[in-house]
Design an enzyme around this catalytic site. Structure first.
Site, PDB file in Angstrom:
ATOM      1  N   ASP A 126       0.750  -1.195   0.113  1.00 23.15           N
ATOM      2  CA  ASP A 126       0.124  -0.052  -0.084  1.00 23.15           C
ATOM      3  C   ASP A 126       0.973   1.287   0.103  1.00 23.15           C
ATOM      4  O   ASP A 126       1.910   1.270   0.700  1.00 23.15           O
ATOM      5  CB  ASP A 126      -0.943   0.033   1.287  1.00 23.15           C
ATOM      6  CG  ASP A 126      -1.895  -1.128   1.084  1.00 23.15           C
ATOM      7  OD1 ASP A 126      -2.080  -1.849   0.328  1.00 23.15           O
ATOM      8  OD2 ASP A 126      -2.881  -1.038   2.082  1.00 23.15           O
ATOM      9  N   HIS A 137       4.950  -7.092  -0.144  1.00 21.85           N
ATOM     10  CA  HIS A 137       4.807  -8.548  -0.970  1.00 21.85           C
ATOM     11  C   HIS A 137       5.425  -8.679  -2.552  1.00 21.85           C
ATOM     12  O   HIS A 137       5.661  -7.565  -2.926  1.00 21.85           O
ATOM     13  CB  HIS A 137       3.176  -8.768  -1.279  1.00 21.85           C
ATOM     14  CG  HIS A 137       2.265  -8.614  -0.133  1.00 21.85           C
ATOM     15  ND1 HIS A 137       1.795  -9.832   0.385  1.00 21.85           N
ATOM     16  CD2 HIS A 137       2.143  -7.676   1.102  1.00 21.85           C
ATOM     17  CE1 HIS A 137       0.969  -9.676   1.624  1.00 21.85           C
ATOM     18  NE2 HIS A 137       1.180  -8.181   1.801  1.00 21.85           N
ATOM     19  N   SER A 193       7.433   3.928   5.603  1.00 22.74           N
ATOM     20  CA  SER A 193       8.687   4.010   4.868  1.00 22.74           C
ATOM     21  C   SER A 193       8.401   4.017   3.331  1.00 22.74           C
ATOM     22  O   SER A 193       7.396   4.727   2.923  1.00 22.74           O
ATOM     23  CB  SER A 193       9.859   3.267   5.242  1.00 22.74           C
ATOM     24  OG  SER A 193      10.748   3.784   4.947  1.00 22.74           O
TER      25      SER A 193
END
Length: 295
Positions: free
Chosen positions: A101, A157, A259
Site C-alpha cells: 500500500d 509482497h 517508509s
C-alpha cells in the site's frame, strides 16, 4: 557543504519548514531506537492510548481492516495483518503489481543512470545500489517510488513470481522520507538505511529489483526469508545469501513503521493507466506491464 539545498524551485512554506524541522532536525537515530523499544512494550492499555494519540495525526488509519482489533503493543499494530480478501492480486503474468500500500511518488524513465527523488533532485543509480551489475541493468530503465504512510499497512509482497538468492544491506541515516524532506535533502534515499533485493523470474529479458528504504522511526526491516532483523543495530555482513521462492502476492516482509520502496524495472516495462504522482495504490493492484515479446 550543506546536506540540503533550499533553492527557489525547492522553497518550502512555513508549515513545511516546521514539518521538516520537527521530523529531521532532531536526534533521528536515538528517536528511532526509542520508538523501536517503545513499540515492543507489552501493555494493552498503553497501546490503546498510543493508538488514540497516533490517530489524531493520522486520520486515514483504518484498523477495522486488520485481522485483529486489539493489540498488546504498538509494534503489533504497526505490523498488523489484514483480513483475507482485502488485497486481491492481479494475476496476469505480464503485470507487475504494487508490492505494498503506498502513495505513488516520483517515477518514470531513468535518464541514463540518473533517477529523480523529486523535481530537480537527481541521484545516480550507483549512489543507491552498490552492485555494478544492477547499475548497468537498469540504465535507461524505469523506476517508481512508493511511500508507505505511517497509517498504512506496513507489509510488502512479491510483485511478480520470483526467486530471491540474496539481500544487500546498506546501513545509513534515518531522514524522514516525506515529500517535504525529499524537496530539501539532496540524494536522501542514498543517505538512508536500505536493502537491495533483485527478483529473479523466468523472463530473461525482464528484471525487477526492490529497494526498501528505512526512515526516522522505522525501527527495523524484517524479511520473512532471513533470520536476521535488519536495523540500525545490525552489525553483520552486508550481503546475506538466501534461498526463497515467491508466487505473486506472497508476503516478503514488513517495516516496523511507514517508509518507502523504490521499484526498478528494465526498459521494456510501461506504467499502467492511472499511475501518477500523488495517487494512492493498494498492494496487488496493477503497477506496470511488460510485453510478451520480451519473455
Amino acid at each position: 557543504m550543506n546536506s540540503y539545498i533550499n533553492s527557489p524551485v525547492q522553497s518550502l512554506t512555513k508549515k513545511e519548514q516546521l514539518n521538516f524541522l520537527l521530523t529531521n532536525r532532531i536526534p533521528r537515530r536515538w528517536l528511532t531506537f526509542f520508538i523501536g523499544w517503545y513499540s515492543q512494550i507489552q501493555s494493552p492499555l498503553l497501546t490503546k492510548v498510543s493508538i488514540w494519540v497516533w490517530s489524531l495525526f493520522a486520520e486515514d488509519l483504518r484498523l477495522q481492516d486488520a485481522q485483529k482489533q486489539r493489540f498488546n503493543s504498538l509494534g503489533e499494530c504497526f505490523t498488523r495483518q489484514l483480513k483475507e480478501g482485502l488485497r486481491p492480486v492481479e494475476q496476469d503474468e505480464d503485470i507487475v503489481t504494487s508490492p505494498c500500500d503506498a502513495i505513488v511518488g516520483a517515477h518514470g524513465e531513468i535518464l541514463g543512470s540518473s533517477v529523480f527523488q523529486a523535481k530537480g533532485f537527481p541521484y545516480d543509480i550507483s549512489e543507491l545500489i552498490p552492485d555494478r551489475y544492477l547499475q548497468e541493468k537498469y540504465k535507461n530503465g524505469k523506476f517508481v517510488t512508493l511511500r508507505l504512510k505511517s497509517s498504512m499497512y506496513h507489509r510488502f509482497h512479491a510483485p511478480i513470481a520470483c526467486d530471491v538468492n540474496r539481500v544487500s544491506y546498506i546501513s545509513g541515516d534515518t531522514w524522514n522520507v516525506n515529500p517535504v524532506a525529499l524537496k530539501r535533502v539532496e540524494k536522501l534515499f542514498c543517505k538512508n538505511e536500505r536493502a537491495v533485493i533483485e527478483l529473479h523470474s523466468d523472463k530473461p529479458n525482464s528484471s525487477i529489483t526492490l529497494v526498501p528504504v528505512a526512515a526516522i522511526l522505522v525501527a527495523s526491516m524484517k524479511f520473512n526469508f532471513l533470520s536476521e532483523t535488519l536495523s540500525l543495530k545490525y552489525k553483520g555482513p552486508n550481503i546475506l545469501p538466501c534461498e526463497a521462492s515467491f508466487s505473486k502476492g506472497d508476503e516478503m516482509g514488513y517495516f516496523q513503521h511507514g517508509s518507502t520502496i523504490i521499484l526498478f524495472a528494465t526498459a521494456n516495462y510501461e506504467f499502467c493507466e492511472g499511475i501518477k504522482e500523488g495517487v494512492a495504490i493498494k498492494m496487488g493492484q496493477a503497477l506496470m506491464t511488460g510485453h510478451s515479446t520480451f519473455n
